[in-house]
Design a protein around this motif. Structure first.
Motif, short mmCIF file in Angstrom:
data_model
loop_
_atom_site.label_atom_id
_atom_site.label_comp_id
_atom_site.label_asym_id
_atom_site.label_seq_id
_atom_site.Cartn_x
_atom_site.Cartn_y
_atom_site.Cartn_z
N ALA A 43 -34.65 -32.50 25.26
CA ALA A 43 -33.21 -32.40 25.49
C ALA A 43 -32.79 -33.54 26.43
O ALA A 43 -33.49 -33.87 27.37
CB ALA A 43 -32.88 -31.06 26.11
N GLY A 44 -31.64 -34.13 26.13
CA GLY A 44 -31.13 -35.22 26.96
C GLY A 44 -31.49 -36.60 26.44
O GLY A 44 -30.96 -37.60 26.93
N SER A 45 -32.38 -36.67 25.46
CA SER A 45 -32.71 -37.98 24.88
C SER A 45 -31.53 -38.45 24.03
O SER A 45 -30.63 -37.67 23.69
CB SER A 45 -33.97 -37.86 24.01
N GLY A 46 -31.53 -39.73 23.67
CA GLY A 46 -30.43 -40.27 22.89
C GLY A 46 -30.22 -39.53 21.58
O GLY A 46 -29.09 -39.14 21.24
N VAL A 47 -31.29 -39.30 20.83
CA VAL A 47 -31.16 -38.62 19.55
C VAL A 47 -30.72 -37.18 19.73
O VAL A 47 -29.98 -36.63 18.91
CB VAL A 47 -32.49 -38.72 18.76
N ASP A 48 -31.14 -36.55 20.82
CA ASP A 48 -30.74 -35.18 21.09
C ASP A 48 -29.23 -35.09 21.33
O ASP A 48 -28.56 -34.20 20.79
CB ASP A 48 -31.48 -34.66 22.32
N SER A 129 -30.13 -49.52 20.31
CA SER A 129 -31.05 -50.58 20.70
C SER A 129 -31.97 -50.12 21.82
O SER A 129 -31.64 -49.24 22.62
CB SER A 129 -30.26 -51.80 21.17
N MET A 130 -33.14 -50.73 21.86
CA MET A 130 -34.08 -50.48 22.95
C MET A 130 -33.78 -51.47 24.08
O MET A 130 -33.37 -52.62 23.83
CB MET A 130 -35.51 -50.66 22.46
N VAL A 131 -34.00 -51.03 25.31
CA VAL A 131 -33.73 -51.90 26.46
C VAL A 131 -34.93 -51.89 27.40
O VAL A 131 -35.45 -50.83 27.75
CB VAL A 131 -32.44 -51.47 27.20
N LEU A 132 -35.39 -53.06 27.76
CA LEU A 132 -36.52 -53.18 28.69
C LEU A 132 -36.01 -53.08 30.11
O LEU A 132 -35.18 -53.89 30.53
CB LEU A 132 -37.24 -54.52 28.48
N PRO A 211 -29.14 -45.62 25.18
CA PRO A 211 -28.48 -44.39 25.61
C PRO A 211 -29.27 -43.62 26.66
O PRO A 211 -28.70 -43.05 27.58
CB PRO A 211 -28.37 -43.58 24.31
N ALA A 212 -30.61 -43.62 26.53
CA ALA A 212 -31.44 -42.89 27.50
C ALA A 212 -31.46 -43.56 28.86
O ALA A 212 -31.68 -42.91 29.88
CB ALA A 212 -32.86 -42.75 26.96
#
Length: 328
Positions: A43-48, A129-132, A211-212
């Motif tokens: 819960a709380g992840s971007g896809v969630d 997108s992924m972010v480092l 998003p995360a």
């Protein structure tokens, strides 16, 4: 004997027609009861968050409750496997992200599931997108400085992931290959643990979805080094794209969010779902939610989604083999 066969035929044909009519009616009434959207992440992840937005909107549209059920574990494959074992009636669905969906079986072995044949794609709804990111006390503030530090201190750096073959793992591995970095993964059981330890400095690097990471970046709890989007994120204009940072035009590292049903789900149900998802995706509150999270609304229907998944599965397997990161 012939009279018996004729009698059986007279009774069996109407029975079959009645059964078919009953099935068609049931599908036409779909959804008639609670629908579970299984999200194979915490819960709380971007896809969630996206799944919960769609669940609420789909419930309003169909006057039937859609609820999100989080089944985190095994890098996103635990929930997917659970859905393959559910009834193929449209009442248990998978709301997941890529590459865990396409990559998981290649990493964990064929015993997991077949992403091409064990599911029926319904709709892709968004891409992110992924972010480092780096701990604020890390001795580098850019990808160039990270590369220099890594070369000067071989074997001293590591990075957090949420498991072998997950986006946070593969994304960094791609950057490692491009820059020749000498850094090792530390696999966590959840995104929450990975983020907590990055903020605390137990690991210096992590590459979650934007998003995360968005709230932590805005609060100044972590430092953004590069983002895998085609252009800089509106909410983080100071973070360069990977293409900029690596001087490699066209380089992107993104994932999709989408809805899938178990193999064997009736086409009428899949089509109804796709229609309702398309309607939900156009709703102002869903567009606002996706944009607020730094993701991009991206609706793709069942046929094209299936084609894209097949291509992604092929490319993912090639990447896994190239990197040599499959589990033994």
């Amino acid at each position: 004997m012939k009279s018996v066969l004729r009698a059986c035929a007279r009774f069996s044909i109407p029975a079959a027609l009645l059964a078919f009519a009953g099935m068609a009616a049931a599908q036409g009434d779909y959804p008639a009861r609670l629908v579970h959207l299984v999200v194979p992440f915490a819960a709380g992840s971007g896809v969630d968050l996206v799944a919960r937005g769609f669940a609420q909107r789909l419930g309003e549209q169909t006057k039937t409750a859609f609820i999100v059920e989080n089944r985190d574990g095994a890098g996103g494959t635990l929930g997917a496997v659970a859905v393959t074992k559910s009834n193929a009636d449209g009442y248990t669905l998978l709301f997941t992200a890529s590459p865990p969906y396409a990559v998981g079986p290649a990493v964990q072995g064929s015993s997991a599931y077949d992403p091409n044949s064990d599911f029926v794609p319904v709709s892709k709804v968004a891409a992110t997108s992924m972010v480092l990111i780096a701990n604020n006390d890390a001795p580098f503030k850019s990808l160039a400085e990270l590369a220099s530090y890594s070369k000067a201190n071989p074997g001293k750096l590591n990075y957090a992931t949420t498991g072998i073959g997950t986006p946070s793992h593969l994304s960094v591995e791609v950057i490692k290959e491009r820059l020749g970095l000498n850094i090792e993964p530390v696999h966590y059981k959840s995104a929450g643990q990975a983020m907590t330890d990055t903020i605390a400095g137990h690991v210096p690097l992590y590459m979650p979805s934007y998003p995360a990471a968005q709230a932590y970046l805005q609060a100044g709890k972590v430092r953004g080094l590069a983002i895998g989007s085609p252009t800089r994120a509106a909410g983080a204009p100071d973070i360069p794209t990977l293409a900029e940072a690596l001087k490699q035009p066209g380089l992107e590292i993104r994932v999709w969010y989408g809805l899938l049903a178990p193999r064997g789900t009736p086409r009428a149900v899949v089509d109804r779902l796709a229609s309702e998802v398309a309607k939900a995706a156009a709703a102002p509150e869903i567009v606002a939610l996706v944009n607020k999270m730094g993701a991009e609304p991206l609706l793709v229907g069942p046929t094209d989604f299936a084609t894209q998944i097949r291509a992604e599965v092929t490319s993912s397997r090639q990447l896994i083999q190239k990197l040599g990161i499959a589990e033994k």
